[in-house]
Design a protein around this motif. Structure first.
Motif, PDB file in Angstrom:
ATOM      1  N   VAL A  43      11.159   0.326  -2.830  1.00  0.00           N
ATOM      2  CA  VAL A  43       9.861   0.550  -2.193  1.00  0.00           C
ATOM      3  C   VAL A  43       9.078  -0.753  -2.239  1.00  0.00           C
ATOM      4  O   VAL A  43       8.763  -1.262  -3.321  1.00  0.00           O
ATOM      5  CB  VAL A  43       9.068   1.672  -2.891  1.00  0.00           C
ATOM      6  N   THR A  44       8.777  -1.300  -1.074  1.00  0.00           N
ATOM      7  CA  THR A  44       8.002  -2.532  -0.996  1.00  0.00           C
ATOM      8  C   THR A  44       6.569  -2.210  -0.589  1.00  0.00           C
ATOM      9  O   THR A  44       6.293  -1.172   0.013  1.00  0.00           O
ATOM     10  CB  THR A  44       8.615  -3.519   0.014  1.00  0.00           C
ATOM     11  N   SER A  45       5.648  -3.125  -0.904  1.00  0.00           N
ATOM     12  CA  SER A  45       4.250  -2.933  -0.527  1.00  0.00           C
ATOM     13  C   SER A  45       3.499  -4.238  -0.724  1.00  0.00           C
ATOM     14  O   SER A  45       4.017  -5.198  -1.303  1.00  0.00           O
ATOM     15  CB  SER A  45       3.596  -1.823  -1.369  1.00  0.00           C
ATOM     16  N   SER A  46       2.262  -4.273  -0.218  1.00  0.00           N
ATOM     17  CA  SER A  46       1.282  -5.350  -0.416  1.00  0.00           C
ATOM     18  C   SER A  46       1.503  -6.570   0.455  1.00  0.00           C
ATOM     19  O   SER A  46       0.591  -7.392   0.581  1.00  0.00           O
ATOM     20  CB  SER A  46       1.223  -5.796  -1.892  1.00  0.00           C
ATOM     21  N   GLU A  47       2.656  -6.730   1.031  1.00  0.00           N
ATOM     22  CA  GLU A  47       2.932  -7.799   1.980  1.00  0.00           C
ATOM     23  C   GLU A  47       3.631  -7.191   3.191  1.00  0.00           C
ATOM     24  O   GLU A  47       4.132  -6.071   3.132  1.00  0.00           O
ATOM     25  CB  GLU A  47       3.853  -8.862   1.371  1.00  0.00           C
ATOM     26  N   THR A  48       3.686  -7.965   4.284  1.00  0.00           N
ATOM     27  CA  THR A  48       4.382  -7.493   5.471  1.00  0.00           C
ATOM     28  C   THR A  48       5.887  -7.575   5.262  1.00  0.00           C
ATOM     29  O   THR A  48       6.416  -8.611   4.854  1.00  0.00           O
ATOM     30  CB  THR A  48       3.989  -8.336   6.695  1.00  0.00           C
ATOM     31  N   PHE A 106      12.171   1.331   1.628  1.00  0.00           N
ATOM     32  CA  PHE A 106      10.965   2.045   2.019  1.00  0.00           C
ATOM     33  C   PHE A 106       9.788   1.085   1.899  1.00  0.00           C
ATOM     34  O   PHE A 106       9.719   0.293   0.964  1.00  0.00           O
ATOM     35  CB  PHE A 106      10.736   3.257   1.114  1.00  0.00           C
ATOM     36  N   ASP A 107       8.873   1.175   2.839  1.00  0.00           N
ATOM     37  CA  ASP A 107       7.726   0.274   2.827  1.00  0.00           C
ATOM     38  C   ASP A 107       6.443   1.093   2.782  1.00  0.00           C
ATOM     39  O   ASP A 107       6.295   2.069   3.519  1.00  0.00           O
ATOM     40  CB  ASP A 107       7.749  -0.613   4.075  1.00  0.00           C
ATOM     41  N   TRP A 108       5.528   0.707   1.919  1.00  0.00           N
ATOM     42  CA  TRP A 108       4.261   1.403   1.747  1.00  0.00           C
ATOM     43  C   TRP A 108       3.125   0.474   2.161  1.00  0.00           C
ATOM     44  O   TRP A 108       3.034  -0.663   1.702  1.00  0.00           O
ATOM     45  CB  TRP A 108       4.083   1.818   0.283  1.00  0.00           C
TER      46      TRP A 108
END
Length: 460
Positions: A253-258, A276-278
């Protein structure tokens, strides 16, 4: 409450640091309003399966309730509603929300404390935007708001195959390993959350093997990371013709950046799991999560999100979040751009939440060209170049950009020429392009990676 940024944490031995991480987790759990967390968990476990008319009715109910609260307890909105003659009790559809003007970042900064609810909980927490591309903006949250947010993050983790208590790894902006302790392991164990926390500040070609081996030994079910950090490890695996061998990993799960398409592909291939991207916002006005089929869903039970078309297939986000009654923001213009999917598209996951094709990122991170174009995404120019670990595009002048790259031994002259040709094709012949090889690309204080850095003044 202390954190890994604190002087205490930075000054003690690694074993005590791990104890402090566990204490920090216990304190955070105590500060989170557990009743709100349980209620929100139960509610959104059901609301994710609502048909469109169901979540639209939910949105109207939540927006009306939030507006009534704001009219009574928030000075800014009490004055605004009175001046415009707005009565939330009379709202009969989501279109009535449009009686409120849009709210910009500058508006929030100018409004200051008048946006804070009166008579709310005494225990509130202050945060701010980084201010790297303009004035920093203050924001306030309370325990219930923290619980609300946590419930949605937990639901995204469940979509990724994770269940509470299972092993997870964390590769984000926490300085869990101080610079003066970097000769030892570049990670710490948080036993309170069964979580291996790895430093995103020490990623380098020489440390790649140690990071991968630590992850394989711990064998997490889920890995939460900045896109730039996990893609760095994925490209290290690619360069060394290796794949990740931890058998339990269900999702990243990635997040906070594009998260770019090329990065998503190499991460999935090398780690052998779904990515998965949040998307969340500091202002807590909108959230977007990735389902099991890889589609981005606007989380309609989190808030009301409007798409403002730009005329080129992209849209700006305008959001009203439901979770923060200490500082509610109505129709806030987020600095983010997305590509909405066909409105008639139905995701195979069965959720009726609207789908977007891509999150393009913040509008501040753009390259401007002499012919007047604004180039938002450049991930295509780096796609498929073997041995390219990281890249950052820096614009100091309108007619010139620098592409700073961290490259492995396999990235040769032909690859460099291919990168130049792609950049020229994307930016046009009036932009001079220089490639600079560097040992590492600096992160912000929060550990974030900026793929595009513009230093142009507004009048250029």
């Amino acid at each position: 409450m202390f954190s890994s940024h604190s002087a205490l944490y930075q000054s003690v031995a690694p074993a005590l640091q791990e104890h402090l991480l566990a204490v920090h987790s216990h304190l955070r759990a105590l500060l989170t309003r557990q009743g709100t967390l349980r209620q929100t968990r139960q509610a959104i476990a059901q609301s994710q399966w609502l048909p469109p008319e169901g979540w639209q009715a939910l949105q109207l109910e939540e927006a009306r309730s939030l507006a009534l609260h704001a009219a009574r307890q928030v000075p800014y909105y009490r004055e605004l509603f009175g001046r415009l003659g707005i009565d939330p009790l009379a709202w009969r559809s989501l279109d009535d929300l449009h009686a409120l003007p849009e709210l910009s970042k500058d508006d929030v900064i100018e409004a200051g404390a008048s946006l804070l609810a009166e008579g709310g909980p005494r225990l509130r927490f202050k945060g701010s935007t980084s201010g790297t591309t303009g004035r920093a903006m203050l924001g306030w949250r309370d325990r219930a708001s923290i619980a609300f947010e946590q419930a949605f993050v937990e639901r995204q983790a469940a979509w990724a195959g994770y269940r509470p208590g299972q092993r997870r790894a964390w590769l984000r902006g926490d300085p869990v390993v101080p610079a003066h302790q970097s000769n030892g392991p570049l990670w710490r164990m948080n036993r309170a959350e069964n979580m291996l926390m790895l430093s995103s500040y020490h990623l380098s070609p020489g440390h790649g093997a140690a990071y991968i081996e630590a992850l394989e030994r711990f064998d997490p079910v889920m890995l939460q990371a900045y896109p730039s950090s996990i893609s760095y490890l994925a490209r290290w695996l690619e360069e060394h013709d290796r794949v990740y061998r931890g058998p339990s990993l269900q999702g990243i799960v990635t997040s906070s950046e594009t998260l770019g398409a090329a990065d998503r592909q190499v991460i999935a291939e090398r780690f052998g799991c779904r990515v998965f991207d949040w998307y969340g916002a500091f202002e807590r006005v909108a959230a977007i999560g990735t389902c099991e089929h890889g589609n981005y869903h606007v989380l309609e039970d989190y808030g009301c999100v409007e798409f403002e078309p730009n005329g080129d297939g992209t849209a700006n986000l305008i959001g009203t979040g439901f979770g923060n009654r200490s500082m509610p923001l109505f129709r806030y213009r987020a600095d983010d751009v997305v590509v909405p999917a066909d409105p008639g598209y139905q995701c195979p996951c069965g959720r009726s939440f609207r789908v977007i094709e891509r999150v393009l990122g913040r509008v501040d991170d753009v390259i401007r060209t002499p012919d007047g174009r604004h180039v938002v995404m450049l991930d295509w120019i780096f796609s498929g170049l073997f041995g390219l670990m990281e890249a950052q595009v820096v614009q100091d002048r309108l007619d010139e950009v620098r592409i700073r790259i961290v490259a492995g031994n396999e990235f040769g002259f032909a690859d460099e020429q291919a990168l130049l040709a792609r950049a020229l094709e994307r930016l046009g012949p009036r932009v001079r392009i220089r490639i600079e090889r560097v040992a590492q690309i600096e992160r912000t204080r929060n550990g974030k990676f900026r793929q595009i850095v513009s230093r142009l003044s507004g009048e250029q």
